[in-house]
Motif scaffolding. Structure first.
Motif, PDB file in Angstrom:
ATOM      1  N   THR A   6       0.854  -1.188   0.000  1.00 24.15           N
ATOM      2  CA  THR A   6       0.000   0.000   0.000  1.00 24.15           C
ATOM      3  C   THR A   6       0.887   1.233   0.000  1.00 24.15           C
ATOM      4  O   THR A   6       1.777   1.381   0.843  1.00 24.15           O
ATOM      5  N   THR A   7       0.651   2.133  -0.954  1.00 21.57           N
ATOM      6  CA  THR A   7       1.536   3.285  -1.166  1.00 21.57           C
ATOM      7  C   THR A   7       0.714   4.549  -1.307  1.00 21.57           C
ATOM      8  O   THR A   7      -0.071   4.686  -2.253  1.00 21.57           O
ATOM      9  N   VAL A   9      -0.176   8.399  -2.072  1.00 20.73           N
ATOM     10  CA  VAL A   9       0.230   9.447  -3.013  1.00 20.73           C
ATOM     11  C   VAL A   9      -0.647  10.656  -2.752  1.00 20.73           C
ATOM     12  O   VAL A   9      -1.854  10.540  -2.539  1.00 20.73           O
ATOM     13  N   VAL A  21      -1.614   7.290  -9.771  1.00 18.01           N
ATOM     14  CA  VAL A  21      -2.261   6.039  -9.366  1.00 18.01           C
ATOM     15  C   VAL A  21      -1.966   4.944 -10.393  1.00 18.01           C
ATOM     16  O   VAL A  21      -1.638   3.801 -10.043  1.00 18.01           O
ATOM     17  N   LEU A  24       1.763   3.822 -10.051  1.00 16.19           N
ATOM     18  CA  LEU A  24       1.992   2.989  -8.871  1.00 16.19           C
ATOM     19  C   LEU A  24       1.417   1.592  -9.074  1.00 16.19           C
ATOM     20  O   LEU A  24       2.039   0.586  -8.697  1.00 16.19           O
ATOM     21  N   GLU A  30      -0.259  -1.014  -4.410  1.00 20.27           N
ATOM     22  CA  GLU A  30      -1.674  -0.691  -4.254  1.00 20.27           C
ATOM     23  C   GLU A  30      -1.768   0.788  -3.885  1.00 20.27           C
ATOM     24  O   GLU A  30      -1.464   1.173  -2.750  1.00 20.27           O
ATOM     25  N   PRO A  31      -2.158   1.635  -4.828  1.00 20.46           N
ATOM     26  CA  PRO A  31      -2.161   3.078  -4.558  1.00 20.46           C
ATOM     27  C   PRO A  31      -3.204   3.464  -3.515  1.00 20.46           C
ATOM     28  O   PRO A  31      -4.313   2.920  -3.487  1.00 20.46           O
ATOM     29  N   PRO A  33      -4.691   6.924  -2.967  1.00 18.09           N
ATOM     30  CA  PRO A  33      -4.763   8.338  -3.340  1.00 18.09           C
ATOM     31  C   PRO A  33      -5.369   9.167  -2.220  1.00 18.09           C
ATOM     32  O   PRO A  33      -6.487   8.888  -1.779  1.00 18.09           O
ATOM     33  N   SER A 159      -4.753   8.258   4.370  1.00 15.86           N
ATOM     34  CA  SER A 159      -3.423   7.648   4.477  1.00 15.86           C
ATOM     35  C   SER A 159      -2.866   7.773   5.891  1.00 15.86           C
ATOM     36  O   SER A 159      -2.157   6.876   6.366  1.00 15.86           O
ATOM     37  N   ALA A 235       8.308   7.557  -7.486  1.00 18.49           N
ATOM     38  CA  ALA A 235       7.474   6.366  -7.344  1.00 18.49           C
ATOM     39  C   ALA A 235       8.276   5.094  -7.581  1.00 18.49           C
ATOM     40  O   ALA A 235       8.189   4.133  -6.805  1.00 18.49           O
TER      41      ALA A 235
END
Length: 245
Positions: A6-7, A9, A21, A24, A30-31, A33, A159, A235
């Motif tokens: 999970t990332t 942005v 998105v 990534l 797994e974006p 946002p 996030s 990224a």
């Protein structure tokens, strides 16, 4: 670490977020946002008596076009290729892009040419002082026009909640303001300290040294600072670093 990390942005909620998105996801992440910046236009345009006009963002390029800016014989400078492409898309010629896509890179590129010149810096209300101070030190007469204000969108902070719960593997911060707004959103949700602890166990990428310095000032440890100050580089290197841990 999850197989699909999970990332987070934090790009503005426009085509930049959509592209981020997609990138990534293509990189195997797994974006998450979570826009931390929203744009409020001032409808301003650069002064007309400048020898050089400096743009520091794609947003600025688009807004001056919407406001009807018509350059004459100014030298038009862009902080990097994304800004330059945006200016060209809007029909403007770009005369200079520095080798290093940062405020200090712009100063280095212009310092030998601007002694006694009028330099117009057209950007957001959160621009780095490095650019103005550096150009003034090079002998330029510098004027700043605020094209837009950057604010934190309502509802941001998903996030931060994930980080606080230990469910965020990585985060890509694209400016000092995204760091500050992330922490403000975390505080608003009552999880600031927990979010910082969660990020300490995650991979934190930032787009350049100024953002890294801001992160450090707020107690946020940085793992990745790409050599090239673009989101794609950020990224790719951040997701790769997750896989290395």
């Amino acid at each position: 670490m999850r197989e699909t990390p999970t990332t987070a942005v934090f790009r503005p909620d426009d085509d930049r977020l959509e592209r981020a998105v997609e990138l990534l996801a293509d990189l195997g992440a797994e974006p998450v946002p979570d826009p931390m910046l929203a744009v409020e236009s001032t409808d301003a345009t650069p002064r007309t008596d400048a020898d050089y006009v400096v743009f520091t963002s794609k947003t600025g390029a688009e807004l001056v076009s919407e406001a009807g800016w018509e350059p004459s014989d100014e030298t038009v400078c862009a902080i990097g290729p994304a800004t330059a492409d945006a200016l060209r898309t809007e029909g403007y010629a770009v005369d200079l892009v520095p080798e290093e896509f940062t405020s200090s890179g712009l100063v280095d590129a212009l310092s030998d040419a601007v002694d006694g010149a009028r330099v117009e810096v057209a950007r957001s209300d959160h621009g780095s002082a490095v650019l103005l101070e550096g150009l003034e030190a090079a002998g330029a007469y510098v004027h700043e026009t605020i094209l837009y204000r950057l604010v934190r969108p309502e509802g941001s902070g998903e996030s931060a909640a994930l980080a606080a719960a230990g469910e965020l593997d990585a985060a890509c911060f694209t400016s000092s303001l995204t760091v500050e707004h992330f922490l403000a959103a975390a505080a608003e949700h009552g999880v600031r300290e927990a979010a910082l602890e969660g990020l300490a166990d995650a991979t934190v990428g930032v787009i350049g040294e100024p953002t890294a310095e801001t992160a450090a000032e707020h107690g946020l440890e940085v793992d990745v600072v790409p050599e090239e100050a673009t989101f794609e580089a950020l990224a790719r290197e951040t997701v790769a670093a997750v896989g290395d841990e």
